[in-house]
Design a protein around this motif. Structure first.
Motif, PDB file in Angstrom:
ATOM      1  N   SER A 268       0.852  -1.196   0.000  1.00  0.00           N
ATOM      2  CA  SER A 268       0.000   0.000   0.000  1.00  0.00           C
ATOM      3  C   SER A 268       0.882   1.239   0.000  1.00  0.00           C
ATOM      4  O   SER A 268       2.076   1.174   0.309  1.00  0.00           O
ATOM      5  CB  SER A 268      -0.932   0.009   1.217  1.00  0.00           C
ATOM      6  N   ILE A 269       0.252   2.384  -0.335  1.00  0.00           N
ATOM      7  CA  ILE A 269       0.983   3.642  -0.411  1.00  0.00           C
ATOM      8  C   ILE A 269       0.067   4.769   0.038  1.00  0.00           C
ATOM      9  O   ILE A 269      -1.150   4.712  -0.183  1.00  0.00           O
ATOM     10  CB  ILE A 269       1.509   3.872  -1.840  1.00  0.00           C
ATOM     11  N   ASP A 270       0.632   5.782   0.676  1.00  0.00           N
ATOM     12  CA  ASP A 270      -0.208   6.875   1.152  1.00  0.00           C
ATOM     13  C   ASP A 270      -0.552   7.806  -0.013  1.00  0.00           C
ATOM     14  O   ASP A 270       0.107   7.761  -1.065  1.00  0.00           O
ATOM     15  CB  ASP A 270       0.464   7.614   2.307  1.00  0.00           C
ATOM     16  N   PRO A 271      -1.595   8.648   0.092  1.00  0.00           N
ATOM     17  CA  PRO A 271      -2.081   9.431  -1.053  1.00  0.00           C
ATOM     18  C   PRO A 271      -1.073  10.415  -1.637  1.00  0.00           C
ATOM     19  O   PRO A 271      -1.245  10.855  -2.771  1.00  0.00           O
ATOM     20  CB  PRO A 271      -3.284  10.186  -0.466  1.00  0.00           C
ATOM     21  N   THR A 272      -0.044  10.761  -0.896  1.00  0.00           N
ATOM     22  CA  THR A 272       0.952  11.703  -1.407  1.00  0.00           C
ATOM     23  C   THR A 272       2.213  11.011  -1.923  1.00  0.00           C
ATOM     24  O   THR A 272       3.105  11.668  -2.461  1.00  0.00           O
ATOM     25  CB  THR A 272       1.363  12.703  -0.311  1.00  0.00           C
ATOM     26  N   GLY A 273       2.309   9.708  -1.724  1.00  0.00           N
ATOM     27  CA  GLY A 273       3.488   8.986  -2.156  1.00  0.00           C
ATOM     28  C   GLY A 273       4.704   9.198  -1.277  1.00  0.00           C
ATOM     29  O   GLY A 273       5.835   8.920  -1.678  1.00  0.00           O
ATOM     30  N   HIS A 274       4.485   9.654  -0.062  1.00  0.00           N
ATOM     31  CA  HIS A 274       5.609   9.895   0.851  1.00  0.00           C
ATOM     32  C   HIS A 274       5.966   8.652   1.665  1.00  0.00           C
ATOM     33  O   HIS A 274       7.104   8.507   2.121  1.00  0.00           O
ATOM     34  CB  HIS A 274       5.284  11.046   1.808  1.00  0.00           C
ATOM     35  N   TYR A 275       4.970   7.787   1.871  1.00  0.00           N
ATOM     36  CA  TYR A 275       5.194   6.576   2.663  1.00  0.00           C
ATOM     37  C   TYR A 275       4.551   5.385   1.969  1.00  0.00           C
ATOM     38  O   TYR A 275       3.549   5.530   1.255  1.00  0.00           O
ATOM     39  CB  TYR A 275       4.609   6.723   4.068  1.00  0.00           C
ATOM     40  N   ALA A 276       5.131   4.210   2.206  1.00  0.00           N
ATOM     41  CA  ALA A 276       4.559   2.986   1.646  1.00  0.00           C
ATOM     42  C   ALA A 276       4.747   1.859   2.643  1.00  0.00           C
ATOM     43  O   ALA A 276       5.589   1.923   3.553  1.00  0.00           O
ATOM     44  CB  ALA A 276       5.213   2.636   0.318  1.00  0.00           C
ATOM     45  N   TRP A 277       3.932   0.831   2.456  1.00  0.00           N
ATOM     46  CA  TRP A 277       3.972  -0.332   3.340  1.00  0.00           C
ATOM     47  C   TRP A 277       4.014  -1.604   2.508  1.00  0.00           C
ATOM     48  O   TRP A 277       3.397  -1.703   1.444  1.00  0.00           O
ATOM     49  CB  TRP A 277       2.740  -0.366   4.250  1.00  0.00           C
ATOM     50  N   GLY A 278       4.734  -2.580   3.026  1.00  0.00           N
ATOM     51  CA  GLY A 278       4.720  -3.912   2.434  1.00  0.00           C
ATOM     52  C   GLY A 278       4.927  -4.943   3.523  1.00  0.00           C
ATOM     53  O   GLY A 278       5.576  -4.665   4.540  1.00  0.00           O
ATOM     54  N   SER A 279       4.365  -6.123   3.340  1.00  0.00           N
ATOM     55  CA  SER A 279       4.549  -7.166   4.352  1.00  0.00           C
ATOM     56  C   SER A 279       4.299  -8.536   3.752  1.00  0.00           C
ATOM     57  O   SER A 279       3.724  -8.690   2.678  1.00  0.00           O
ATOM     58  CB  SER A 279       3.623  -6.938   5.561  1.00  0.00           C
ATOM     59  N   GLY A 308      -3.339   5.619   4.936  1.00  0.00           N
ATOM     60  CA  GLY A 308      -3.763   7.008   4.879  1.00  0.00           C
ATOM     61  C   GLY A 308      -2.595   7.968   4.750  1.00  0.00           C
ATOM     62  O   GLY A 308      -1.427   7.566   4.801  1.00  0.00           O
ATOM     63  N   LYS A 309      -2.903   9.246   4.608  1.00  0.00           N
ATOM     64  CA  LYS A 309      -1.881  10.280   4.456  1.00  0.00           C
ATOM     65  C   LYS A 309      -0.906  10.246   5.629  1.00  0.00           C
ATOM     66  O   LYS A 309      -1.297  10.133   6.784  1.00  0.00           O
ATOM     67  CB  LYS A 309      -2.545  11.662   4.370  1.00  0.00           C
ATOM     68  N   ASP A 310       0.374  10.341   5.302  1.00  0.00           N
ATOM     69  CA  ASP A 310       1.457  10.344   6.286  1.00  0.00           C
ATOM     70  C   ASP A 310       1.493   9.078   7.126  1.00  0.00           C
ATOM     71  O   ASP A 310       2.100   9.046   8.199  1.00  0.00           O
ATOM     72  CB  ASP A 310       1.359  11.571   7.201  1.00  0.00           C
TER      73      ASP A 310
END
Length: 364
Positions: A268-279, A308-310
């Motif tokens: 997943s990725i936040d709406p601004t592209g500043h953070y992402a997650w993977g597992s 979500g954002k940030d």
């Protein structure tokens, strides 16, 4: 003379009793008296307020379970339910979830068909997005929403892709053959990029209606924002320039990891592209894209299928039970939004920058 006056008054009373508005008002009053816990929307639909409860998903982090009242919806007649309205600013003061739901198991073809719905991240303001229905056998696997909220696109289980224009009600069929599911909107909402066949990519122009080839790949776990196209791949994150397609940044997971432990099955990725997650079952990976770093975790993490954002909030994308995590305050909410019906595919987040990206009013 008195008899004539009495007869006239009696006639007026009878007319009043047969007046549709009076009948509807009396019926509404009767429902309110019989079911004081229900809030009716139309004659056949209502919601009740129920408390959130214990979580039911695997997490490797201790979270404080929050108890709060959320709406639970009972919808027999979707055509009586309010539709999402782009001109209603009150609907867009919070981020929103979008999902595919058949609201009834009745034999009615419309009510039992899968339709696109949305609601605010706090569970309120449920809206019917489109009357376009999809048969349960085809289902909806993937959903997306344009940044300006106007266009809804979905892919069914066979890969057929459809776009719905909320403003005009126009429906566009993009794919007439089976194809993969990946879709991504441009930052200005003009183009929908999609995978029309394995490793073959196109874009639909919302202004001209034309479909043309593009020479870059698309992933669903991606976002176009701030002039960048940021993509979460199975083994890392790549940032491209949206105009030139130049690769600006690459952040990979540890290349020394075995294949199964390195491949991110949840992304997943936040709406601004500043953070992402993977597992995956072994590790969680948190990407700070602005800093160009990735944190690898074996314990003390919670999967984020929607981010979500940030990276303040996250959610699981299966809405049989809504599960939201405050990743900053280590809190969790879990509640059932629907009494019956059938959900299809995964929920998504859109309008994600509203309320500064916070999913509940009053949060800071």
């Amino acid at each position: 003379m008195k008899k004539i006056l009495l007869l006239a008054l009696f006639s007026i009373t009878l007319l009043g009793c047969n007046d549709p508005e009076s009948v509807a008002a009396e019926a509404a009053q009767l429902r309110a008296e019989q079911h004081p816990d229900r809030t009716y929307v139309g004659e056949n639909n209502y919601y009740i307020m129920e408390s959130s409860g214990d979580i039911q998903f695997t997490t490797k982090k201790d979270l404080k379970v929050m108890y709060q009242d959320f709406p639970r919806y009972f919808i027999e007649k979707a055509k009586e339910w309010p539709k999402e309205d782009l001109n209603d600013a009150s609907s867009y003061d919070l981020p929103r979830f979008q999902f595919a739901w058949a609201n009834s198991s009745s034999k009615d073809e419309y009510e039992s068909g899968i339709k696109i719905w949305s609601m605010k991240t706090d569970g309120t303001d449920l809206r019917l997005v489109t009357d376009v229905t999809v048969e349960l056998v085809n289902g909806i696997k993937n959903l997306t929403r344009s940044p300006n909220n106007r266009y809804v696109a979905w892919a069914d289980l066979g890969g057929y892709k459809t776009v719905y224009d909320i403003k005009t009600g126009k429906v566009v069929e993009l794919s007439i053959s089976m194809s993969p599911l990946a879709m991504l909107w441009s930052e200005d909402s003009r183009y929908l990029y999609f995978e029309r066949a394995r490793d073959l990519f196109s874009r639909w122009d919302s202004v001209t209606g034309e479909v043309s080839k593009v020479d870059f790949d698309i992933e669903t776990s991606a976002v176009s924002y701030g002039g960048n196209r940021t993509v979460v791949y199975p083994f890392g994150v790549t940032v491209f320039d949206s105009i030139t397609n130049e690769k600006k940044l690459l952040i990979d997971v540890d290349e020394k990891l075995p294949f199964k432990e390195a491949r991110m099955t949840v992304r997943s990725i936040d709406p601004t592209g500043h953070y992402a997650w993977g597992s995956n079952p072994s590790f969680g990976f948190f990407f700070d894209i602005e800093k160009g770093t990735v944190k690898q975790m074996t314990t003390d993490f919670t999967p984020a299928q929607i981010l979500g954002k940030d990276a303040y909030y996250s959610a699981l994308n299966s809405f049989a039970k809504v599960r939201i995590v405050d990743r900053v305050g280590d809190r969790v909410w879990s509640w059932r939004a629907f009494y019956y019906g059938t959900l299809s595919g995964d929920a998504i987040l859109y309008n994600g920058l509203a309320n500064n990206g916070l999913w509940f009013k009053g949060d800071k």
